[in-house]
Design a protein around this motif. Structure first.
Motif, PDB file in Angstrom:
ATOM      1  N   PHE A 151      -6.320  10.760   4.501  1.00 41.38           N
ATOM      2  CA  PHE A 151      -5.371  10.309   3.481  1.00 41.38           C
ATOM      3  C   PHE A 151      -6.051   9.396   2.471  1.00 41.38           C
ATOM      4  CE2 PHE A 151      -4.899   7.416   7.098  1.00 41.38           C
ATOM      5  CZ  PHE A 151      -4.810   6.150   6.543  1.00 41.38           C
ATOM      6  N   LEU A 152      -5.406   9.262   1.325  1.00 38.12           N
ATOM      7  CA  LEU A 152      -5.869   8.435   0.221  1.00 38.12           C
ATOM      8  C   LEU A 152      -5.057   7.151   0.193  1.00 38.12           C
ATOM      9  CD1 LEU A 152      -5.777  11.343  -2.356  1.00 38.12           C
ATOM     10  CD2 LEU A 152      -7.870  10.365  -1.379  1.00 38.12           C
ATOM     11  N   ILE A 153      -5.717   6.037  -0.135  1.00 36.55           N
ATOM     12  CA  ILE A 153      -5.019   4.753  -0.138  1.00 36.55           C
ATOM     13  C   ILE A 153      -5.703   3.837  -1.154  1.00 36.55           C
ATOM     14  CG2 ILE A 153      -6.351   3.604   1.684  1.00 36.55           C
ATOM     15  CD1 ILE A 153      -3.436   2.850   2.830  1.00 36.55           C
ATOM     16  N   HIS A 180       0.819  -1.201   0.000  1.00 40.61           N
ATOM     17  CA  HIS A 180       0.000   0.000   0.000  1.00 40.61           C
ATOM     18  C   HIS A 180       0.856   1.255   0.000  1.00 40.61           C
ATOM     19  CE1 HIS A 180       0.407  -1.900   4.013  1.00 40.61           C
ATOM     20  NE2 HIS A 180      -0.399  -2.825   3.508  1.00 40.61           N
ATOM     21  N   ILE A 181       0.308   2.278  -0.625  1.00 40.95           N
ATOM     22  CA  ILE A 181       0.928   3.604  -0.664  1.00 40.95           C
ATOM     23  C   ILE A 181      -0.177   4.602  -0.334  1.00 40.95           C
ATOM     24  CG2 ILE A 181       2.383   5.192  -1.984  1.00 40.95           C
ATOM     25  CD1 ILE A 181       2.679   2.899  -4.083  1.00 40.95           C
ATOM     26  N   SER A 213     -10.271   5.858  -8.224  1.00 38.20           N
ATOM     27  CA  SER A 213     -10.561   4.645  -7.462  1.00 38.20           C
ATOM     28  C   SER A 213      -9.947   4.669  -6.061  1.00 38.20           C
ATOM     29  CB  SER A 213     -10.059   3.406  -8.205  1.00 38.20           C
ATOM     30  OG  SER A 213      -8.637   3.345  -8.231  1.00 38.20           O
ATOM     31  N   LEU A 214      -9.033   5.574  -5.803  1.00 41.16           N
ATOM     32  CA  LEU A 214      -8.403   5.654  -4.487  1.00 41.16           C
ATOM     33  C   LEU A 214      -9.444   5.956  -3.411  1.00 41.16           C
ATOM     34  CD1 LEU A 214      -5.303   7.662  -5.664  1.00 41.16           C
ATOM     35  CD2 LEU A 214      -5.206   5.370  -4.663  1.00 41.16           C
ATOM     36  N   ALA A 249      -4.171  -3.913   7.606  1.00 38.47           N
ATOM     37  CA  ALA A 249      -2.760  -3.635   7.883  1.00 38.47           C
ATOM     38  C   ALA A 249      -2.343  -2.298   7.285  1.00 38.47           C
ATOM     39  CB  ALA A 249      -1.880  -4.762   7.339  1.00 38.47           C
ATOM     40  N   ALA A 250      -2.914  -1.970   6.133  1.00 32.73           N
ATOM     41  CA  ALA A 250      -2.618  -0.672   5.514  1.00 32.73           C
ATOM     42  C   ALA A 250      -3.053   0.460   6.421  1.00 32.73           C
ATOM     43  CB  ALA A 250      -3.314  -0.562   4.160  1.00 32.73           C
TER      44      ALA A 250
END
Length: 261
Positions: A56-58, A44-45, A72-73, A93-94
């Motif tokens: 935040f975006l993930i 993940h970023i 899609s984030l 976990a992300a």
């Protein structure tokens, strides 16, 4: 469809700064996949939403890195609440890893975690990355270590993640992977890129030792001087990503600009 056509599709309910961050973050996912440092739907970023320290975006859990697009984030807050309508969930976990860093570091605009092969191999070595190449000198005495505790799904691990990262921008998660922190997606990506190159070189040199080759490690003074040149931007050296990242985005735009959708 051209990159220019795609890039103009700003959603009506989103400001330009968030959309720009989404585009750059989606590009980061595509570049990690392009260079083979992804892990199917895992890893993940994240990128902080501009103007919102607690958002935040993930990545949407279930998409491959090369499928991810700006729209899609998933936008969540540091408590794990989704802030938009989306059919996707976020890897637990992300959330645990990224929320911990975004909560505590103002400079953590982008947090990147992968299981890139060479970095994982080096993460299981006591001293981590050794100063065996110019790529590695950047990280000399500037790598943190976090001991493996199992899959990072327990909230109480957040405190130890933050403690172990400290002031560093790169952390080896022992027997697990690597985490990089950047002021931009470009910086986080380039730190991963250079660390992975250094780790691959280290493994190749260590393999050569089986035939009797002896490693040459420069003295501390030289290693420290090189590290300072990188981190303090001596000469014409810039922050990681400032030169490289725009070129990489141009490359993506030529090959497949769909990340901008």
């Amino acid at each position: 469809m051209s990159a220019q056509t795609i890039s103009t599709a700003l959603p009506a309910d989103m400001d330009a700064s968030e959309w720009e961050t989404r585009v750059k973050l989606a590009a980061c996912y595509r570049m990690v996949a392009k260079l083979g440092m992804d892990d199917l739907i895992y890893n993940h970023i994240s990128a902080r939403v501009p103007g919102h320290e607690d958002q935040f975006l993930i990545n949407p859990y279930g998409l491959l890195f090369n499928e991810i697009t700006a729209s899609s984030l998933v936008k969540i807050d540091t408590e794990g609440r989704k802030l938009q309508e989306t059919p996707y969930e976020v890897n637990l976990a992300a959330f645990v890893i990224h929320a911990a860093i975004h909560k505590t570091s103002h400079d953590a605009a982008c947090v990147l975690h992968t299981h890139s092969d060479a970095s994982v191999a080096v993460s299981g070595q006591q001293d981590g990355l050794l100063p065996l190449s110019q790529f590695a000198m950047r990280f000399y005495q500037r790598q943190a270590f976090h001991d493996y505790e199992g899959v990072a799904i327990d909230l109480d691990e957040q405190e130890r993640l933050v403690r172990d990262l400290g002031p560093h921008k790169v952390m080896l998660m022992r027997n697990h992977g690597i985490l990089t922190v950047g002021r931009t997606p470009g910086e986080a990506f380039m730190l991963l890129y250079y660390f992975e190159r250094a780790a691959k070189i280290q493994l190749a040199m260590q393999a050569a030792c089986a035939s009797g080759v002896k490693l040459v490690i420069p003295p501390h003074e030289v290693n420290e001087r090189a590290a300072r040149q990188f981190w303090e931007q001596h000469g014409d050296i810039l922050i990681a990503g400032e030169r490289e990242w725009p070129a990489l985005m141009r490359q993506l735009d030529r090959e497949d600009p769909s990340y901008r959708q």
